[in-house]
Structures are given as structure tokens and as C-alpha cells.
Design an enzyme around this catalytic site. Sequence first.
Site, mmCIF file in Angstrom:
data_model
loop_
_atom_site.group_PDB
_atom_site.id
_atom_site.type_symbol
_atom_site.label_atom_id
_atom_site.label_comp_id
_atom_site.label_asym_id
_atom_site.label_seq_id
_atom_site.Cartn_x
_atom_site.Cartn_y
_atom_site.Cartn_z
ATOM 1 N N HIS A 41 32.059 16.904 34.542
ATOM 2 C CA HIS A 41 31.983 18.272 34.026
ATOM 3 C C HIS A 41 33.406 18.818 33.906
ATOM 4 O O HIS A 41 34.211 18.698 34.828
ATOM 5 C CB HIS A 41 31.162 19.116 35.005
ATOM 6 C CG HIS A 41 31.148 20.572 34.676
ATOM 7 N ND1 HIS A 41 30.930 21.036 33.397
ATOM 8 C CD2 HIS A 41 31.335 21.673 35.452
ATOM 9 C CE1 HIS A 41 30.973 22.357 33.407
ATOM 10 N NE2 HIS A 41 31.234 22.773 34.634
ATOM 11 N N ASN B 151 35.546 25.474 29.645
ATOM 12 C CA ASN B 151 34.297 25.092 30.304
ATOM 13 C C ASN B 151 33.136 25.471 29.383
ATOM 14 O O ASN B 151 32.854 26.653 29.207
ATOM 15 C CB ASN B 151 34.211 25.817 31.653
ATOM 16 C CG ASN B 151 32.933 25.482 32.424
ATOM 17 O OD1 ASN B 151 32.034 24.836 31.893
ATOM 18 N ND2 ASN B 151 32.873 25.931 33.666
ATOM 19 N N CYS C 50 25.765 24.602 34.387
ATOM 20 C CA CYS C 50 26.652 23.513 33.932
ATOM 21 C C CYS C 50 26.049 22.125 34.117
ATOM 22 O O CYS C 50 26.445 21.185 33.429
ATOM 23 C CB CYS C 50 27.985 23.570 34.667
ATOM 24 S SG CYS C 50 28.848 25.127 34.457
HETATM 25 N N1 ACO Z 1 45.184 36.054 34.091
HETATM 26 C C1 ACO Z 1 46.144 36.443 34.957
HETATM 27 N N2 ACO Z 1 45.925 36.637 36.262
HETATM 28 C C2 ACO Z 1 44.670 36.449 36.712
HETATM 29 C C3 ACO Z 1 43.614 36.058 35.860
HETATM 30 C C4 ACO Z 1 43.905 35.868 34.493
HETATM 31 N N3 ACO Z 1 42.991 35.486 33.604
HETATM 32 N N4 ACO Z 1 42.495 35.945 36.607
HETATM 33 C C5 ACO Z 1 42.822 36.249 37.871
HETATM 34 N N5 ACO Z 1 44.135 36.554 37.927
HETATM 35 C C6 ACO Z 1 44.924 36.933 39.112
HETATM 36 C C7 ACO Z 1 44.077 37.394 40.260
HETATM 37 O O1 ACO Z 1 43.779 38.782 40.087
HETATM 38 C C8 ACO Z 1 44.980 37.133 41.444
HETATM 39 O O2 ACO Z 1 45.925 38.172 41.517
HETATM 40 P P1 ACO Z 1 46.428 38.725 42.961
HETATM 41 O O3 ACO Z 1 47.058 37.550 43.634
HETATM 42 O O4 ACO Z 1 47.386 39.803 42.596
HETATM 43 O O5 ACO Z 1 45.187 39.201 43.640
HETATM 44 C C9 ACO Z 1 45.731 35.870 41.029
HETATM 45 O O6 ACO Z 1 45.596 35.772 39.612
HETATM 46 C C10 ACO Z 1 45.222 34.592 41.685
HETATM 47 O O7 ACO Z 1 43.824 34.549 41.535
HETATM 48 P P2 ACO Z 1 42.988 33.405 42.232
HETATM 49 O O8 ACO Z 1 41.531 33.697 42.082
HETATM 50 O O9 ACO Z 1 43.525 33.158 43.595
HETATM 51 O O10 ACO Z 1 43.368 32.155 41.329
HETATM 52 P P3 ACO Z 1 42.974 30.643 41.546
HETATM 53 O O11 ACO Z 1 44.197 29.835 41.656
HETATM 54 O O12 ACO Z 1 41.908 30.464 42.576
HETATM 55 O O13 ACO Z 1 42.301 30.265 40.151
HETATM 56 C C11 ACO Z 1 40.128 29.996 39.058
HETATM 57 C C12 ACO Z 1 41.140 30.969 39.715
HETATM 58 C C13 ACO Z 1 40.782 29.385 37.853
HETATM 59 C C14 ACO Z 1 38.903 30.784 38.636
HETATM 60 C C15 ACO Z 1 39.739 28.885 40.066
HETATM 61 O O14 ACO Z 1 39.384 29.437 41.307
HETATM 62 C C16 ACO Z 1 38.601 28.052 39.549
HETATM 63 O O15 ACO Z 1 38.728 27.326 38.594
HETATM 64 N N6 ACO Z 1 37.445 28.034 40.211
HETATM 65 C C17 ACO Z 1 36.306 27.266 39.806
HETATM 66 C C18 ACO Z 1 35.492 28.028 38.834
HETATM 67 C C19 ACO Z 1 34.578 27.118 38.015
HETATM 68 O O16 ACO Z 1 34.962 26.085 37.604
HETATM 69 N N7 ACO Z 1 33.356 27.489 37.775
HETATM 70 C C20 ACO Z 1 32.499 26.659 36.975
HETATM 71 C C21 ACO Z 1 31.144 26.923 37.183
HETATM 72 S S1 ACO Z 1 30.601 28.218 36.141
HETATM 73 C C22 ACO Z 1 28.968 27.955 35.733
HETATM 74 O O17 ACO Z 1 28.326 27.161 36.303
HETATM 75 C C23 ACO Z 1 28.344 28.789 34.657
#
Ligand code: ACO
Length: 363
Positions: free
Chosen positions: A249, A279, A111
Site C-alpha cells: 500500500h 495515497n 485502504c
Molecule cells: N504542511 C506543512 N506543515 C504541516 C502539514 C502540511 N501539510 N501538516 C502538518 N504540518 C505541521 C504540523 O502542524 C506540525 O507542526 P508543529 O510541529 O508546529 O506542531 C509539523 O508539521 C509536524 O507534524 P507531524 O504530524 O509531527 O508530522 P509527521 O512527521 O508525523 O508527518 C504524516 C505527518 C505525513 C501524516 C505522517 O504521520 C504519516 O504519514 N502518517 C501515516 C498516515 C497514513 O498513511 N494514513 C493512511 C491511512 S488513511 C486511510 O486508510 C483512508
Amino acid sequence: MPYAEITGWGKCVPPAVLRNEDLATFIDTSDEWITTRTGIKERRVLHCNLSDMARVASLHALAAADLDPMEIDLILLGSLTSDSQCPNTASIVADQLGARNAAAIDINSACTGFLYGLHLGTNLIKTGAHQKILVIGGEFITHYMNWSQREVAVLFGDACGAVVIEASESETGMIASRIGCESDAKYAIQITNVGSGYSRLTDDFLYNAWNFEGQEVFKRAVKAMAQASADVLDQAGMSLEDVKLVVPHQANKRILDALAKRIGISEDKVFVNVHKYGNTSAGTIPVALAEALEEDRIKPGDHILMASFGAGLTYGAGLIKWSNRVSPLITCDAELPPCEKTGLEIIASHVDRYKKHSLESVS
Ligand code: ACO
């Protein structure tokens, strides 16, 4: 020592749209989950190659600067989704543009690819080694998507942007920058099963999977971008009050809100378009920059703060002093070849392929 003025800018976003509702037709997810967790409503899906998007974005940037491709002496292309391992994509784009006098380098820092490129290009101009550089950032990330991983598949989309930087005597362009890498956490984001580190003899080879520690990346991203932002302001002897716009970003709206809070800047000074594109990795900042200019969010002489993070875990920030010109010298009508398919139609066969593979792996 000269400065590196940003004299041209351009973007290319593919026409095919993939909405949250489309994803919910084959992934166990919902518009409500994606919107509240990420702020993303839709993303774009590419129907040709990364180099096609890079060519279109570059043609817009060259027109905005009123430059002939033959005047460019270096192309830096940030991407983790190259057309091919060999030749590199910067060479393909150089050939497509007819930039016969340009050296061509791919930068894979995920990224942060565009920000890394702008940092390197600016410093190469400052040393006198180069005079006119095309810096591109873009991604065909849907190509690498494992559509059976809902926690990753909803986050990303395809897009590309480019800028031209030119040697200038006036204090303009990236006046302070810092790039870094938290390599101890390199596996917090990992695309597996493709690359020479993976055995070609397993059934999984080329079935990309993502290791993705979302919450760990979230926390580290906010911290690293805030620290790098403070560092570049220090370098320039400036404070946040001097910053007119933050162009960060675009990974997740919640990350942008947390960043604004941590560095202490009001949300209305943070440019956001993640709801439209998701993203797009190395594509987010140059596309956001081009849209900020289109929307008159940047005025002559403004100071703009960029901050980024990504796999590696790479991070960085840059402080830009915009020049006196905020509109293109020439406009250009370059676009991608037409696409008759919807986003869902483009990815349908990939979705089936991953479904079949995960069923075979279980049985
Ligand atoms: N739809 C529905 N439910 C989902 C989904 C989905 N797409 N994905 C995960 N869940 C569920 C999980 O299984 C979990 O269920 P559980 O509680 O029964 O176990 C629940 O939702 C909560 O999941 P979390 O991982 O705790 O959700 P969180 O609030 O942390 O959000 C997210 C996840 C959006 C990925 C967040 O952590 C995030 O944005 N992180 C940063 C990632 C990023 O920006 N990366 C960029 C760099 S990538 C690169 O460089 C190529």
C-alpha cells in the site's frame, strides 16, 4: 481445491494533476514539507465518478484476460468512496460492463479494500463457489477531502485498479493471505459528518472532517504490515529470499522505507509510485501491480508480497505466485471521458466551500 490465478490486470488514473506547488497556493504548506514527510510530489483528481474509473480499469483487466464480461460471476469492489449509498458501486460497474451474470459486492475496509477483496475472492474460488471474479480497488477520495485540513489534504489522490482471478489447477495466484483489524484504534482515522451516525440537523452535516492521528497510524501500519507479511511467508513455508518484489500500500514513502527495514528486505525490491499519485487508498495496490507489470518488474513464476493497512484500522498481507504470463492477451483503449480542467480548477469550488464554512463556524 483449485487455485485462483490472476489472469488480467488494469488501471485507471485520472488525467488532471494536482502538484504540491498547486496545494501551496491555498494551503499553508510547501513542496519541501510534503516531499520530505511523505515522498509525494503530485496526485490525480477525478472529474467524473468512481464507477467510471472502475469501468475503465475493469475493461483493461478483462482484455488482459481475454474474457467477456458475461463470463464474470462475481464483482468485489473495494472502496470507501462509493458513487452512492444505494445502489452499491459494484452493481453500477456490473451494469456498465454488461456483466449480467455477476453478483456485486462493495467492500469498505478503506485502504485495504483491494487486498481484502483478493483474499475473499481467492477463497471463494478455492471453495468452488465462484470461477471468474473481478476484484477492483479504487477511490474518489478528493470528493471527501476537507481542503482546510492541511495534515490530511496533501496525502491523498484518486485512482483505481482491477484484476481478474480465475479458477486454475496450477499453483498460482494468492497462495497465502492474512487479513485483520485493530478495531481498538478505529478512530485513529475517521471521516466525520457523513453517515447515519451523524445528526442531519447540525450545520456541519456533509462538511466532512477527518480525525487523523498520523503518527499513531504510521507506527501501527509498519508493525501490522510487517507481522502480517511474516505470517503469510510462514503459511507458505517461504522466506523473504523467495520474494522477488513487494507491492505494498502506497501511503507514504517513509512508511515503505520503515517497512522494508523492519522486515529486512532491500528497498530496491519494494515497488514505489507514491510520488506520482499520493495515497489512493484501495487503489494503490492494483495500480502499483499494473505498473510493476508494465515496467517488467514481474517475471513468470515470481513470488510477490503485498501488504496493506488503512482505516478501521484494517491490515493484511498476501503472497502471490505469478503465473507464466506477464503480458495482456489483448490490449484495450478504454479511457475516461476527456477533461479540460486542471486539478486545481476541479477542486476550486470545494476549496471555497470549506473556507466559507470554517469562517462561518468561527464567527
Ligand atoms: N504542511 C506543512 N506543515 C504541516 C502539514 C502540511 N501539510 N501538516 C502538518 N504540518 C505541521 C504540523 O502542524 C506540525 O507542526 P508543529 O510541529 O508546529 O506542531 C509539523 O508539521 C509536524 O507534524 P507531524 O504530524 O509531527 O508530522 P509527521 O512527521 O508525523 O508527518 C504524516 C505527518 C505525513 C501524516 C505522517 O504521520 C504519516 O504519514 N502518517 C501515516 C498516515 C497514513 O498513511 N494514513 C493512511 C491511512 S488513511 C486511510 O486508510 C483512508
